[in-house]
Design an enzyme around this catalytic site. Structure first.
Site, PDB file in Angstrom:
ATOM      1  N   ASP A 181       1.065  -0.810   0.386  1.00 43.69           N
ATOM      2  CA  ASP A 181       0.024   0.218  -0.393  1.00 43.69           C
ATOM      3  C   ASP A 181       1.354   1.303  -0.069  1.00 43.69           C
ATOM      4  OD1 ASP A 181      -2.415   1.294   0.890  1.00 43.69           O
ATOM      5  OD2 ASP A 181      -1.859   1.655   2.375  1.00 43.69           O
ATOM      6  N   ASP A 214       0.013   5.107   0.867  1.00 41.64           N
ATOM      7  CA  ASP A 214      -0.145   6.091   2.882  1.00 41.64           C
ATOM      8  C   ASP A 214      -0.581   5.029   3.230  1.00 41.64           C
ATOM      9  OD1 ASP A 214      -0.842   8.582   0.290  1.00 41.64           O
ATOM     10  OD2 ASP A 214      -2.726   7.664  -0.014  1.00 41.64           O
TER      11      ASP A 214
END
Length: 442
Positions: free
Chosen positions: A278, A280
């Site tokens: 991922d 953020d």
């Protein structure tokens, strides 16, 4: 297709390893660098090979002869004086004697001091599909700041609610001396497929830069960069193993990679393993919705963790929901700059990602400036596994041997929906570096 290998280098930077043979003949685990290259070409059905030799060229000719012992056909072009990285090509272009090497069709051009393991059939298909004058192999590396960077064209989405179109067409070439701000880690790997047309076009307006030796021609400066304006030069991105053997440190690192099996495993004809990441809250700080490059800040251990992935058997692939597009908080160009900054900052720390996939969609409505065409249920937004599936197709990834790391339940669910081996959820006590270390010990 013919392959031409420039094998005349003196190898001054690697002289401490071996100085009595040409650089391509330096042995790694009992085999010359050049032999590894020829084996890879043969495995892809490329058996017509011309070796351009000069310094200590007799050592190469004595070892390989006509190539029949290696299952290929080898011819030789002898440089009586240094002709640069492209001078020999122009000599072969004008060659009319069938007994000597000549260029009549598109050909693969390689440097003889590079260890690689490449599915050249993929590369050739890319070149043919685009009708290119030149297709340049590009890859990310851990030192993009001192490498030549290729900048490619991105077109607006073809359809409403679609993604920008990456054409691969080269629009700029940044050397390490050029001023840069943020850039995608797309390094020119020095492996290319060329058409005779680019050589012919170059000669129309060519002015020798070396009056004392007008036949000395530089491939990058004299051929490729001046012809970018033609729109017929393309960059082919790959995650495969490519390493210049120009220094002792790189020599010994490559030796270890061959021993571990990493070199052959990275060939895209083989099933790959990946660690999906991922963005953020995993790589960069979760500062709300990042809509401008200046808002992106790497987490303290992110580069170290990704660098460990780079040195492992896994690819590092980012899959990230980016509703800033649907919300109208950022344009695609602004998002590109954010991701360029991400790659630039990682590169400064010697780390890189192999690819990045993003989803621009979001179902929630009512935001000022929102873009209705991106307010949709889609297959790519996590927890759906669409981005992971797209990466698996592009990189021939074995999902059952791959992992995902993220800071939200959607990341874990997306990994489970994709059939990944295991999914890791980060917390204040369990960092990206912790997760990577755990995967690498499984």
């Amino acid at each position: 297709m013919k392959a031409i290998i420039m094998a005349g280098g003196m190898g001054t930077r690697i002289a401490s390893v071996r100085s009595d043979v040409p650089k391509p003949m330096i042995s790694i685990l009992g085999k010359p660098i050049l032999e590894y290259q020829i084996e890879n070409l043969k495995a892809c059905g490329i058996t017509d090979i011309t070796l351009v030799i000069g310094h200590l060229g007799n050592v190469i000719r004595d070892y390989f002869a006509d190539g029949s012992s290696f299952g290929v056909k080898i011819s030789y072009f002898v440089e009586e004086k240094p002709l640069g990285t492209a001078g020999a090509l122009f000599k072969m272009l004008s060659e009319t004697d069938d007994k000597n090497p000549s260029i009549k069709e598109d050909f693969l051009l390689l440097c003889g001091d590079v260890i690689f393991s490449i599915d050249f059939n993929r590369f050739l298909a890319f070149h043919k599909e685009r009708g290119a004058w030149a297709s340049l192999m590009a890859h990310p590396n851990g030192h993009p700041f001192d490498s030549s960077i290729l900048v490619t064209e991105t077109l607006p989405p073809k359809e409403k609610g679609g993604l920008p179109v990456e054409t691969g067409k080269v629009k700029a070439w940044l050397t390490k001396e050029d001023e840069r701000v943020f850039y995608k880690n797309r390094v020119n790997a020095g492996i290319q497929i060329l058409s005779p047309e680019i050589l012919k076009e170059t000669m129309k307006n060519y002015v020798p830069r070396h009056p004392e030796n007008p036949d000395k021609i530089d491939l990058d400066r004299d051929v490729l960069k001046p012809n970018i304006k033609s729109g017929k030069i393309f960059a082919y991105d790959t995650s495969e193993y490519i390493k210049d053997m120009g220094t002792p440190d790189r020599f010994y690192e490559t030796e270890n990679d061959i021993k571990s099996g990493k070199v052959t495993a990275r060939n895209l004809s083989q099933r790959q393993k990946a660690i999906f990441l991922d963005r953020d809250g995993t790589i960069n700080r979760q500062n709300g919705f990042v809509s401008k490059p200046e808002q992106l800040e790497l987490l303290p251990c992110a580069a170290e963790a990704i660098k460990k992935i780079n040195k492992s058997e896994f690819l590092a692939i980012v899959v990230t929901n980016q509703p800033v597009i649907a919300r109208g908080d950022a344009t695609f160009e602004e998002l590109r700059l954010i991701h360029d900054k991400l790659e630039t900052e990682l590169g400064k720390e010697g780390a890189f990602i192999d690819a990045l996939y993003f989803c621009p969609h979001h179902t929630d409505k009512g935001f000022e400036g929102e873009r209705p065409e991106y307010k949709t249920n889609c297959l790519c937004r996590k927890p759906n596994p669409g981005m992971i599936f797209n990466a698996a197709e592009d990189f021939n990834i074995d999902l059952s041997e791959s992992y995902i790391i993220g800071d939200g339940k959607n990341d874990v669910t997306a990994g489970k929906n994709a059939g990944l081996k295991e999914c890791f959820l980060l917390s204040e006590q369990f960092t990206l570096l912790d997760a990577v270390n755990k995967i690498l010990t499984i």
